[in-house]
Design a protein around this motif. Sequence first.
Motif, PDB file in Angstrom:
ATOM      1  N   SER A  48       0.827  -1.212   0.000  1.00 27.85           N
ATOM      2  CA  SER A  48       0.000   0.000   0.000  1.00 27.85           C
ATOM      3  C   SER A  48       0.860   1.261   0.000  1.00 27.85           C
ATOM      4  N   ASN A  61       2.294   1.693  -3.522  1.00 29.18           N
ATOM      5  CA  ASN A  61       1.252   2.136  -4.464  1.00 29.18           C
ATOM      6  C   ASN A  61       0.948   3.615  -4.269  1.00 29.18           C
ATOM      7  N   TRP A  62       0.808   4.029  -3.008  1.00 28.12           N
ATOM      8  CA  TRP A  62       0.546   5.446  -2.700  1.00 28.12           C
ATOM      9  C   TRP A  62       1.694   6.333  -3.187  1.00 28.12           C
ATOM     10  N   LEU A  93       4.129   5.769  -5.458  1.00 32.36           N
ATOM     11  CA  LEU A  93       4.312   5.816  -6.911  1.00 32.36           C
ATOM     12  C   LEU A  93       3.193   6.600  -7.595  1.00 32.36           C
ATOM     13  N   THR A  94       1.985   6.499  -7.053  1.00 36.90           N
ATOM     14  CA  THR A  94       0.880   7.303  -7.587  1.00 36.90           C
ATOM     15  C   THR A  94       1.136   8.781  -7.356  1.00 36.90           C
ATOM     16  N   THR A  95       1.633   9.111  -6.158  1.00 34.33           N
ATOM     17  CA  THR A  95       1.941  10.505  -5.824  1.00 34.33           C
ATOM     18  C   THR A  95       3.044  11.047  -6.724  1.00 34.33           C
ATOM     19  N   SER A 111       3.741   9.970  -9.756  1.00 33.66           N
ATOM     20  CA  SER A 111       3.194  10.110 -11.116  1.00 33.66           C
ATOM     21  C   SER A 111       2.359  11.372 -11.271  1.00 33.66           C
ATOM     22  N   ASN A 112       1.888  11.916 -10.130  1.00 36.28           N
ATOM     23  CA  ASN A 112       1.107  13.158 -10.165  1.00 36.28           C
ATOM     24  C   ASN A 112       1.993  14.399 -10.097  1.00 36.28           C
ATOM     25  N   THR A 120       8.875  -1.911 -11.556  1.00 33.37           N
ATOM     26  CA  THR A 120       8.878  -0.444 -11.502  1.00 33.37           C
ATOM     27  C   THR A 120      10.179   0.093 -12.088  1.00 33.37           C
TER      28      THR A 120
END
Length: 460
Positions: free
Chosen positions: A203, A206-207, A209-211, A213-214, A240
């Motif tokens: 988790s 995921n958090w 890498l999403t952050t 990517s933003n 990744t």
Amino acid sequence: CILTVNQRLSVELKRQFSPNQQAAWLRTDVLPLTTWVKQQWLNHATHGVLLSPWQEYALWHHIIENDETVCILNTTKTATLAQRAWSLLQQWNTQIQKTDHDDNQDIITFTQWAAQFKSVCQQNGFVSESELIHSLCQMIDSHRIATLPSQIEIAGFDEFSPAITQLISTLQTRTTVKTVTQERTPSPIHLLSFPTPDEELRSALNWALTTVSNGNDSIGIIVPDLTDKRHSLSRLLQNTPAELYNISAGQKLIEYDIIQMALTVIKLSNGLLRVPEAYSWLQSPYLNGHEHEIDIGSLLDTKLRSLEESTLPFRVLFKLIKNIKNKENTQWIKRLRDFNDVINQIKKVDTPRNISQAWCDCLNAMGWPGGRELTSLEHQLVEKYQTLLTEFAMLSRVRPLMTQKEAFHLFEQQCKETYFQPEGSEAPLQILGLLESTGMHFNQTWVTSLDNEALPPAIK
């Protein structure tokens, strides 16, 4: 001059400054406090020989192994613990004294070892790294250091050991010393729970890498037990892109194939072939330069196994390779002959310097690290391994002679205890342990393993 708690913070402080500030900062030393202390001592000490951590360990190990009054089952681990205990005594400016616990055999034994260690150091002028701060304070007090920086800033420390406190007090008699405290901006905190450690890591990644990517380029994941979790993290990040993240905890040097192969070659220098293990080096790309050489190695392995012996003399390979009708086996014959010439000259007991040189000759004769082009990581690993061989040669200072068996055990143990970290990365996601994260700033941070087993960490 800015002195930090660790190397990572030194690099980060230099990186944070904008290009127009770089010129001024290039004139300012930013380095770990321990590195600065070592530099000052080496530049101004008029006598004494500084022991490397490995030399100090070898000295402790020799003292413990030759103590006939006690039976130590694991002298390797005991030597490491003794070295760590001695370092703690120096950090806390504590002397070993007779106490009410004189009936405690562990304390009595360590006191005897420490007394012997101190005696050997005094007789030979040795100084351990943990004693440098105390020695440097004496040098400053006696004005043996003529010039100090006009101002020293101390950054990244949560607390100071008594030894560092003494150093700061001593420096303040000669120059200005400031302790840099971090500004803490209140941030929202979210508490989450997960059924398993793996679920939490998944988790968190995921958090993060999403952050990233933003568009967020400064994310930190703090993992208190990072060394234990490194393999799990690597597995979760295997798909990744490497440029997106950096894991600060290195792997043990011995876990890399190229290093294992080098140790295998050194082990062969005793002139004996362990047939079940022979396939690993006969067909290794780190010894064979071309595909046809690997094919010949495979044929040799087959012929060795057909003899149905677990151990054979190394020279049996000469007979076997002559039976291989292949015009490409010339390189193999030369390699085996060169290696055999080297091991025939090796003495059973020798100086660490000569042993180290013989090992280098063995590796060169067998063609390590191979004829193909190495990756950047492999180049760094070869350089690190060669550095270890050089450091091993310097053990002659504390251990004039040792057997080949003892030398290999000591060197192999060092490869097991040395962690290799590839050159630093400025990836947007930094995965750090507690110590590495000291003084670091991130836009957002996730701290894992907030349970009673990880924090506070267990006493070692």
